[in-house]
Design an enzyme around this catalytic site. Structure first.
Site, short mmCIF file in Angstrom:
data_model
loop_
_atom_site.label_atom_id
_atom_site.label_comp_id
_atom_site.label_asym_id
_atom_site.label_seq_id
_atom_site.Cartn_x
_atom_site.Cartn_y
_atom_site.Cartn_z
N TYR A 1 0.81 -1.22 0.00
CA TYR A 1 0.00 0.00 0.00
C TYR A 1 0.85 1.27 0.00
O TYR A 1 0.29 2.37 0.01
CB TYR A 1 -0.94 0.00 1.21
CG TYR A 1 -2.20 -0.82 0.98
CD1 TYR A 1 -2.13 -2.20 0.84
CD2 TYR A 1 -3.45 -0.21 0.89
CE1 TYR A 1 -3.27 -2.96 0.62
CE2 TYR A 1 -4.60 -0.97 0.67
CZ TYR A 1 -4.50 -2.33 0.53
OH TYR A 1 -5.64 -3.08 0.31
N LYS B 1 3.68 -14.74 3.74
CA LYS B 1 3.94 -15.59 2.59
C LYS B 1 5.46 -15.68 2.49
O LYS B 1 6.07 -15.37 1.45
CB LYS B 1 3.29 -14.97 1.33
CG LYS B 1 3.30 -15.85 0.09
CD LYS B 1 2.33 -17.02 0.13
CE LYS B 1 2.57 -17.93 -1.06
NZ LYS B 1 1.74 -19.15 -1.00
N ASP C 1 -2.41 -18.22 2.08
CA ASP C 1 -3.32 -19.12 1.36
C ASP C 1 -3.93 -20.15 2.31
O ASP C 1 -5.13 -20.42 2.28
CB ASP C 1 -2.61 -19.79 0.17
CG ASP C 1 -1.25 -20.39 0.52
OD1 ASP C 1 -0.73 -20.10 1.62
OD2 ASP C 1 -0.70 -21.15 -0.31
N ASP D 1 -6.26 -7.06 4.05
CA ASP D 1 -7.39 -6.60 3.23
C ASP D 1 -8.18 -7.80 2.71
O ASP D 1 -9.40 -7.85 2.81
CB ASP D 1 -6.85 -5.76 2.06
CG ASP D 1 -7.98 -5.31 1.14
OD1 ASP D 1 -9.03 -4.91 1.65
OD2 ASP D 1 -7.79 -5.39 -0.08
N ASP E 1 -12.27 -9.63 4.16
CA ASP E 1 -13.52 -9.80 3.41
C ASP E 1 -14.05 -11.22 3.63
O ASP E 1 -15.25 -11.44 3.78
CB ASP E 1 -13.34 -9.53 1.91
CG ASP E 1 -13.63 -8.07 1.55
OD1 ASP E 1 -13.48 -7.20 2.43
OD2 ASP E 1 -14.03 -7.80 0.39
C1 IPM Z 1 -10.66 -1.87 2.95
C2 IPM Z 1 -10.82 -1.44 1.53
C3 IPM Z 1 -9.71 -0.44 1.19
C4 IPM Z 1 -8.38 -1.15 1.35
C5 IPM Z 1 -9.83 0.22 -0.19
C6 IPM Z 1 -11.16 0.86 -0.40
C7 IPM Z 1 -8.72 1.23 -0.41
O1 IPM Z 1 -10.84 -2.52 0.69
O2 IPM Z 1 -10.68 -1.00 3.84
O3 IPM Z 1 -10.53 -3.08 3.19
O4 IPM Z 1 -7.91 -1.80 0.43
O5 IPM Z 1 -7.81 -1.06 2.45
MG MG Z 2 -10.93 -4.38 1.73
#
Ligand code: IPM
Ligand code: MG
Length: 371
Positions: A135, A207, A240, A264, A268
């Protein structure tokens, strides 16, 4: 009295933030403290109208608050990356919010897609490093028409990385990840301290078997920091593999510490196993500065203004915010009220219910005052 900056942002951002504020106002009144809101119009509208993302004045004004309550950004009229990098990431970096705290907890009454797993099994917290790794924004692209640069970059690849990039490549792109000893150690230490307050187990994600330099350093720092915490059980997981274990055995995890990009991705997945993106909050924390709290989902423009967005992630982010400000009782009351409102069947349609965004906010605000 707490002064809190609020950035509703784009898409469903304003709707979910207004429910979050409703709940925070209710809880502050009930528990006897005051919140002064300071509103900021950052986002797509301002960018399209004035070409401004995040100005020096914004940063000065924001820095007067210890917490920022953030909705979501992202708009179909703006190229991907502009608002994300120019606002959200810029804020995380500017305020050096090096911890991204993301609880993965299945609340009572919420369905998980994992068969046979219950709230007992899904209750861990991901500590994502938030200012380094891939990042940092070091990268570039070179096209055929810029042949000279292509030559230079190919040469550089060869000398520096021993890489023989195809000599007839028409276009190449690169992006570099950076981890520093200091950057890794401060977030790893935070994760160990958190594990000490919980079930005393810390999992590190990397990793290191392929990206040996960057994640080799991460692993080394983890091993060194672990010496100061002999009571905490530790383990390493490759990224992974951890996606597999999150699904198969989520009950193994207590605190998980991870470099930025893997964090990140796996959060999710974490959101899904806790019932969906509408339920997953996050805190971008600088323990001695300005922290920022947000739902981890995006601005979902197609649901804007329909009253169907789930405000729970944002309301829960408000609970994390209060925790950071030291209002622990009020923070816990918000989470309990969210759970009560779900158990009474007041949920938006992503959770199988038929309540609107503001009905959910009303219910949580009401339950907070009954606590
Ligand atoms: C998150 C989002 C952000 C990230 C994006 C929107 C920049 O996916 O907060 O997880 O990648 O950190
Ligand atoms: Mg995200």
């Amino acid at each position: 009295m707490h002064r809190i900056a609020v950035i509703p942002g784009d898409g469903i951002g304003p709707e979910i933030i207004s429910e979050g504020r409703k709940v925070l106002d209710a809880v502050s009144e009930h528990y006897g403290f005051e919140i002064e809101w300071d509103e900021f119009d950052l986002g797509a509208e301002r960018y399209l109208a004035q070409g401004e993302l995040l100005t020096e004045e914004d940063l000065i004004a924001l820095s007067r608050c210890r917490a920022i309550y953030f909705g979501a950004i992202g708009d179909e009229r703006v190229k991907p990356g502009i608002l994300e990098k120019g606002i959200l990431l810029a804020l995380r970096f500017h305020f050096d919010q090096y911890i991204n705290l993301r609880p993965v907890k299945l609340l009572q009454g919420v369905c998980t897609p994992l068969a046979e797993k219950t709230s007992e099994d899904i209750d861990f917290i991901v500590v994502r490093e938030n200012t380094e790794d891939f990042y940092v924004g070091i990268g570039s692209r070179f096209q055929g028409k810029e042949k000279k640069e292509l030559e230079v970059i190919r040469e550089l690849y060869y000398i520096k990385f021993g890489l023989d990039v195809e000599s007839d490549a028409e276009e190449i792109a690169y992006q570099i990840g950076v981890i520093s000893r200091e950057g890794a150690s401060r977030v790893i230490r935070y994760a160990f301290d958190l594990a000490c307050q919980r079930r005393k187990k810390l999992t590190s994600v990397d990793k290191a078997n392929v990206l040996t330099d960057i994640y080799g350093l991460w692993r080394e720092v983890f091993t060194e920091e672990a010496r100061a915490y002999p009571d905490v059980e530790t383990e390493f997981n490759f990224v992974d593999a951890i996606t597999m274990w999150f699904v198969k055995n989520p009950e193994w995890f207590d605190v998980v510490v991870t470099p930025n990009m893997f964090g990140d991705i796996i959060t999710d997945l974490g959101a899904m196993i806790q019932g969906g993106l509408g339920l997953a909050p996050g805190g971008n924390i600088n323990p001695s500065g300005t922290s920022m709290f947000e739902p981890i989902h995006g601005s979902a423009p197609k649901y804007r203004g329909l009253g169907v967005a789930n405000p729970v992630a944002t309301i829960w982010a408000g609970s994390l915010l209060l925790d950071q400000l030291g209002e622990h009782t009020a923070a816990a009351a918000i989470l309990a009220a969210i759970e009560r409102s779900i158990l009474s069947g007041i949920t938006t349609r992503d959770m199988g219910g038929n309540s609107t965004t503001s009905e959910v906010g009303d219910a949580v605000a009401r339950f907070v005052t009954l606590s």
